[in-house]
Design an enzyme around this catalytic site. Structure first.
Site, PDB file in Angstrom:
ATOM      1  N   GLY A   1      20.353  37.917  35.524  1.00 15.55           N
ATOM      2  CA  GLY A   1      21.893  38.054  35.169  1.00 15.55           C
ATOM      3  C   GLY A   1      22.567  37.259  35.938  1.00 15.55           C
ATOM      4  O   GLY A   1      22.114  36.350  36.841  1.00 15.55           O
TER       5      GLY A   1
ATOM      6  N   GLY B   1      26.768  34.232  41.778  1.00 22.33           N
ATOM      7  CA  GLY B   1      25.577  33.320  41.238  1.00 22.33           C
ATOM      8  C   GLY B   1      24.847  33.952  40.439  1.00 22.33           C
ATOM      9  O   GLY B   1      25.075  34.868  39.791  1.00 22.33           O
TER      10      GLY B   1
ATOM     11  N   ASP C   1      34.644  47.314  45.214  1.00 23.85           N
ATOM     12  CA  ASP C   1      34.145  46.713  44.040  1.00 23.85           C
ATOM     13  C   ASP C   1      33.019  47.488  43.315  1.00 23.85           C
ATOM     14  O   ASP C   1      32.335  47.071  42.820  1.00 23.85           O
ATOM     15  CB  ASP C   1      33.411  45.165  44.253  1.00 23.85           C
ATOM     16  CG  ASP C   1      33.706  44.503  43.146  1.00 23.85           C
ATOM     17  OD1 ASP C   1      34.418  44.514  42.075  1.00 23.85           O
ATOM     18  OD2 ASP C   1      32.892  43.531  42.702  1.00 23.85           O
TER      19      ASP C   1
END
Length: 383
Positions: free
Chosen positions: A80, A85, A200
């Site tokens: 993925g 990155g 997050d």
């Protein structure tokens, strides 16, 4: 794994040239890190009681080691891609283990600071519901992180755009995933010292191992939480649009309750099968929380909030209780949101319940109208 400022706008400031770091342990590199900001190192409270060392124990790998493990980063090994990155699957012969290798995009949004924070956090904090960091590479200008491989991918992979023939998550599995993710967050908030604000939390950052065991991943945006008399930490607003708590998005004041809000959004996604932000929906339904809040007030509408992929196979009482937890977590006022420990207690109870569709129909006749089976339809802190 990717992120954008919560406002939805990218940072337009000129990017600084990455600092070139030599290949040596990170605790020998001068850090503008979270670890020194509070005047004391980040610790696991339980490890500290046992006298365990709080130095970085992650292994160091050369770039050549990781290139070999991923067949020189071939496309066939790609798992993925996100804000940091690309992530590759590989086998490290030196330790005889299949791993996931995340390679920093040197032209991407996330840089050295996020790399350092992630290594520090995952080297010093350990829990069954946090992904294990095996090691890292800081070879020249290369930045790579090596994790345990999570064979079932992310929670996001199992909620949206499910490929034909792939079985959707059942109700019991969803509740177990939610409870496990909450336990990981509880560890960060209540067991780490100072507490850690994840910042997050989203479905793509909840990875799944065998048996759908969830682990939180991607700690590049994590912050040390307030200590002493402080009620919050002030920071640049970062995160993923749709998951950010409103007070944090507006003021930059970050608390443990900011994470609780994000968890509430994730729990809503697990229950409803809807994305936090979905521009393919009609106006007024694109923001999951905005869509859900009016429905929270009408018990008769609760059944319409369940993911159609469940085909009505869920306990009505369990649905109501799960929605009640989500509703408390996404309160606009942070002081009205529950502590994550209370969320863990509630979801632990729901996850422990065995759901039998036959019994469900008996219960639904007594408790509330059941939802008839539906055909699956998919389009491509303050304490």
């Amino acid at each position: 794994m990717g992120w954008i400022p919560c406002s939805g706008m990218s940072n337009s400031k000129k990017k600084k040239k990455p600092t070139i770091m030599s290949q040596k342990p990170l605790d020998q590199i001068k850090l503008t890190s979270e670890r020194s900001r509070m005047g004391s190192p980040l610790k696991d409270k339980e490890s500290s009681k046992r006298g365990a060392p709080d130095s970085i124990a992650a292994q160091i790998f050369s770039f050549r080691d990781l290139a070999t493990a991923t067949k020189n980063f071939k496309a066939e090994c790609l798992l993925g891609e996100g804000g940091f990155g690309r992530v590759y699957k590989g086998r490290l012969e030196t330790i005889n283990q299949v791993v996931a290798i995340k390679q920093l995009d040197r032209n991407g949004l996330q840089g050295n600071r996020e790399f350092l924070v992630e290594v520090l956090m995952l080297s010093l904090l350990h829990h069954p519901n946090l992904v294990n960091l095996i090691g890292y590479c800081a070879d020249g200008d290369q930045r790579l992180l090596v994790y345990e491989y999570m064979p079932l991918g992310s929670l996001e992979d199992h909620l949206y755009e499910i490929s034909p023939g792939k079985k959707p998550l059942d109700w019991s599995t969803r509740m177990k995933i939610a409870a496990g993710a909450a336990k990981g967050l509880e560890y960060l908030h209540d067991k780490a010292s100072p507490p850690v604000i994840y910042r997050d939390l989203k479905c793509s950052n909840i990875l799944l191992g065998e048996g759908y065991h969830p682990k939180l991943s991607d700690f590049g945006l994590a912050k040390l939480g307030p200590v002493g008399d402080n009620t919050h930490v002030s920071t640049r607003v970062m995160g993923t649009y749709g998951y950010c708590a409103p007070e944090y998005a507006m003021t930059g004041q970050l608390t443990l309750k900011s994470d609780v809000y994000s968890f509430g959004v994730v729990l809503l996604e697990i229950i409803t099968g809807r994305k936090a932000i979905d521009h393919s929906k009609a106006t007024g339904e694109q923001n999951l929380v905005a869509w859900a809040k009016p429905l929270f007030k009408e018990r008769s509408k609760f059944s319409t909030m369940a993911d159609p992929m469940l085909q009505g196979q869920y306990p009505p009482r369990g649905l109501y209780q799960a929605l009640a937890v989500a509703a408390m977590c996404v309160q606009d006022q942070p002081n009205l949101r529950p502590a994550i420990a209370d969320v863990v207690t509630a979801l632990g109870y729901l996850a422990s319940q065995t759901f039998d569709p036959k019994i469900k129909h008996i219960q639904s006749s007594r408790l509330a109208p059941g939802t008839p089976p539906r055909t699956p339809m998919r389009s491509k802190s303050q304490r």
